[in-house]
Design an enzyme around this catalytic site. Structure first.
Site, PDB file in Angstrom:
ATOM      1  N   ASN A 160       0.866  -1.174   0.000  1.00 51.55           N
ATOM      2  CA  ASN A 160       0.000   0.000   0.000  1.00 51.55           C
ATOM      3  C   ASN A 160       0.907   1.230   0.000  1.00 51.55           C
ATOM      4  O   ASN A 160       1.388   1.661   1.042  1.00 51.55           O
ATOM      5  CB  ASN A 160      -0.862  -0.062   1.270  1.00 51.55           C
ATOM      6  CG  ASN A 160      -1.930   0.996   1.289  1.00 51.55           C
ATOM      7  OD1 ASN A 160      -1.864   1.981   0.542  1.00 51.55           O
ATOM      8  ND2 ASN A 160      -2.913   0.806   2.137  1.00 51.55           N
ATOM      9  N   ARG A 174      -2.589  -2.018  -3.430  1.00 51.93           N
ATOM     10  CA  ARG A 174      -3.723  -1.102  -3.388  1.00 51.93           C
ATOM     11  C   ARG A 174      -3.452  -0.003  -4.415  1.00 51.93           C
ATOM     12  O   ARG A 174      -2.386   0.620  -4.397  1.00 51.93           O
ATOM     13  CB  ARG A 174      -3.838  -0.479  -2.011  1.00 51.93           C
ATOM     14  CG  ARG A 174      -4.917   0.571  -1.975  1.00 51.93           C
ATOM     15  CD  ARG A 174      -4.869   1.359  -0.712  1.00 51.93           C
ATOM     16  NE  ARG A 174      -5.955   2.311  -0.675  1.00 51.93           N
ATOM     17  CZ  ARG A 174      -5.906   3.456  -0.034  1.00 51.93           C
ATOM     18  NH1 ARG A 174      -4.828   3.796   0.628  1.00 51.93           N
ATOM     19  NH2 ARG A 174      -6.930   4.271  -0.044  1.00 51.93           N
ATOM     20  N   HIS A 222     -12.152   4.889  -1.312  1.00 52.24           N
ATOM     21  CA  HIS A 222     -12.314   3.986  -0.141  1.00 52.24           C
ATOM     22  C   HIS A 222     -13.094   2.734  -0.517  1.00 52.24           C
ATOM     23  O   HIS A 222     -13.699   2.082   0.353  1.00 52.24           O
ATOM     24  CB  HIS A 222     -13.080   4.672   1.016  1.00 52.24           C
ATOM     25  CG  HIS A 222     -12.356   5.797   1.680  1.00 52.24           C
ATOM     26  ND1 HIS A 222     -12.995   6.934   2.109  1.00 52.24           N
ATOM     27  CD2 HIS A 222     -11.053   5.955   2.010  1.00 52.24           C
ATOM     28  CE1 HIS A 222     -12.116   7.753   2.673  1.00 52.24           C
ATOM     29  NE2 HIS A 222     -10.917   7.172   2.614  1.00 52.24           N
ATOM     30  N   ARG A 255      -9.555  18.067   5.040  1.00 50.44           N
ATOM     31  CA  ARG A 255     -10.248  18.401   3.782  1.00 50.44           C
ATOM     32  C   ARG A 255     -11.623  18.978   4.073  1.00 50.44           C
ATOM     33  O   ARG A 255     -12.316  18.520   4.991  1.00 50.44           O
ATOM     34  CB  ARG A 255     -10.413  17.140   2.922  1.00 50.44           C
ATOM     35  CG  ARG A 255      -9.167  16.743   2.197  1.00 50.44           C
ATOM     36  CD  ARG A 255      -9.316  15.391   1.531  1.00 50.44           C
ATOM     37  NE  ARG A 255      -8.544  14.387   2.213  1.00 50.44           N
ATOM     38  CZ  ARG A 255      -8.606  13.079   1.970  1.00 50.44           C
ATOM     39  NH1 ARG A 255      -9.427  12.613   1.054  1.00 50.44           N
ATOM     40  NH2 ARG A 255      -7.862  12.236   2.638  1.00 50.44           N
ATOM     41  N   GLU A 312      -8.589  -3.394   5.119  1.00 50.60           N
ATOM     42  CA  GLU A 312      -8.277  -3.185   3.705  1.00 50.60           C
ATOM     43  C   GLU A 312      -7.164  -4.112   3.227  1.00 50.60           C
ATOM     44  O   GLU A 312      -7.234  -4.653   2.127  1.00 50.60           O
ATOM     45  CB  GLU A 312      -7.898  -1.715   3.476  1.00 50.60           C
ATOM     46  CG  GLU A 312      -9.123  -0.810   3.558  1.00 50.60           C
ATOM     47  CD  GLU A 312      -8.773   0.653   3.789  1.00 50.60           C
ATOM     48  OE1 GLU A 312      -8.198   0.955   4.848  1.00 50.60           O
ATOM     49  OE2 GLU A 312      -9.087   1.475   2.923  1.00 50.60           O
TER      50      GLU A 312
END
Ligand code: ADP
Length: 400
Positions: free
Chosen positions: A7, A95, A183, A244, A387
């Protein structure tokens, strides 16, 4: 079957190793080895933390070009050693943040896949170059190993046109300006795990998954697929996040450029790194620090919390409308898994749906559990997102 999961991001790389045995287990295994290389802790070096064989080792990595070799060496040398040699690795799963609309599931990486990842660099400038670098380095170190790309966008390719196309002149849609969603690996894992926990077929459940980490997004899942999500063309749209802003009036960036003479890079930095919980509170992007400041009576921290919650609840409302119902509301990622207060306050806005949270269950660190009362109209689940495990499983399922 030994799977290395990779990842790679712009400022950090996480990798881990699973041994899946002869067949893929139904529930997640713990990785045997985990490595986290962080380039943000110091100017002169990256800090590599390796967990394996019950020990934790920290290594200073001086050169980016050879960093991955240093990481992989910890698998075969020294006290963290697990393998006799790297050739024992059967498959490598990566990923990949952006695969556009081309890939609706994981694929074996070849020249075309690498080109597609490169083509999407303008839309994922912080991630796709790092993914390609990781893929190319593994190719050099392990030329015979099969590498698989698992895309964060793949789960969202089922979103219907009405939720996907922005109301701009149509030609921009044909040129790739659309909702992609992110996601996806986490949302898909949580949807599958929800069906498993509730012992109900996924295809007959209406689910909203709330991935609330540093980045935050919702997904609406129906008939086993994603039909709506809050992140869009970029991971900036939708919910308020750590740094964000999420959705704001699109006129605001234009106004900032006109009236404050900010350029594109400055506006991008403001919206991506200086907004959200951090921007409003002036304290931190970490919800734990916001909650501590609220306890000390800080009004701006309280406002940041209130906006976060207001936007979360109204976006869940929008997802309920897309689904026309709700069987399960799922909380996951750092905030979703750990913050009882966020779960409690969110559910308070959904009692009109007959959703009832069991406040005792909510408070005792639930993991992979339904925390709704028995008479609630919908389940409320806390699921630990996995994940890396999902990438390992998707990778293993592509073996010849
Ligand atoms: P990422 O999106 O980078 O993968 P995580 O899913 O690990 O991040 O989420 C990190 C965030 O989770 C932190 O910024 C913090 O705000 C939040 N978090 C972690 N633990 C708690 C907690 N106990 N209470 C509230 N928030 C928490």
């Amino acid at each position: 079957m030994i799977i290395l999961v990779f990842n790679a991001g712009s400022s950090s790389q996480k990798s881990c190793l699973y041994n899946l045995g002869a067949s893929i287990p139904d529930t997640p295994l713990k990785p045997l080895w985990e490595a986290h290389l962080d380039w943000t802790v110091a100017q002169e070096f990256g800090l590599l933390t390796v967990k394996s064989n019950g020990i934790k080792r920290k290594i200073e990595v001086r050169e980016k070009a050879t960093a991955l070799k240093v990481v992989l060496d910890t698998l075969v040398i020294g006290e963290t050693q697990l393998l006799a040699n790297l050739q024992e690795i059967d498959l490598v799963g990566h990923r990949v943040v952006h695969g556009g609309t081309k890939y609706s599931q994981a694929v074996v990486i070849d020249k075309d896949v690498k080109k597609a990842i490169a083509d999407f660099i303008p839309l994922a400038p912080n991630h796709n170059p790092a993914h390609l670098e990781g893929i190319n380095t593994i190719e050099k170190i392990l030329p015979d190993v099969t590498q698989v790309a698992v895309f964060d966008t793949a789960f969202h390719t089922t979103i219907p046109q009405a939720a996907k196309v922005y109301p701009l002149p149509y030609k921009y849609f044909t040129q790739g300006i659309q909702r992609y969603g992110f996601h996806g690996i986490s949302h898909q894992y949580c949807a599958n795990r929800t069906a498993q926990i509730l012992q109900h077929p996924l295809e007959s459940l209406k689910i909203i998954t709330c991935h609330l980490g540093n980045g935050c997004s919702l997904a609406a899942i129906k008939d086993g697929g994603c039909i709506d999500t809050t992140m869009g063309f970029s991971p900036l749209e939708g919910l308020m996040m750590g740094t964000r802003c999420g959705s704001i009036d699109p006129q605001i960036p234009l106004y900032l450029m006109q009236e404050y003479a900010l350029d594109v890079a400055q506006v991008s930095h403001l919206l991506n790194q200086e907004s959200g919980l951090k921007g409003v509170s002036g304290i931190s992007a970490d919800l734990r620090n916001i909650l501590a400041a609220i306890n000390d009576g800080n009004a701006q921290a309280q406002l940041a919390f209130d906006i976060y919650l207001h936007r979360l609840k109204s976006s869940i409302g929008a997802m309920v409308a897309s689904l026309n119902g709700l069987d399960a509301l799922v909380f996951t990622a750092g905030v979703g898994e750990n913050s009882a207060i966020i779960r409690e306050k969110t559910c308070e806005g959904l009692t009109y749906l007959g959703l009832q949270l069991d406040s005792a269950k909510n408070k005792v660190n639930p993991v992979d559990e339904n925390i709704a009362t028995d008479d609630s109209n919908a389940a409320v689940l806390v699921i630990q997102t996995q994940e890396d495990w999902a990438i390992a499983v998707a990778t293993a399922s592509l073996q010849d």
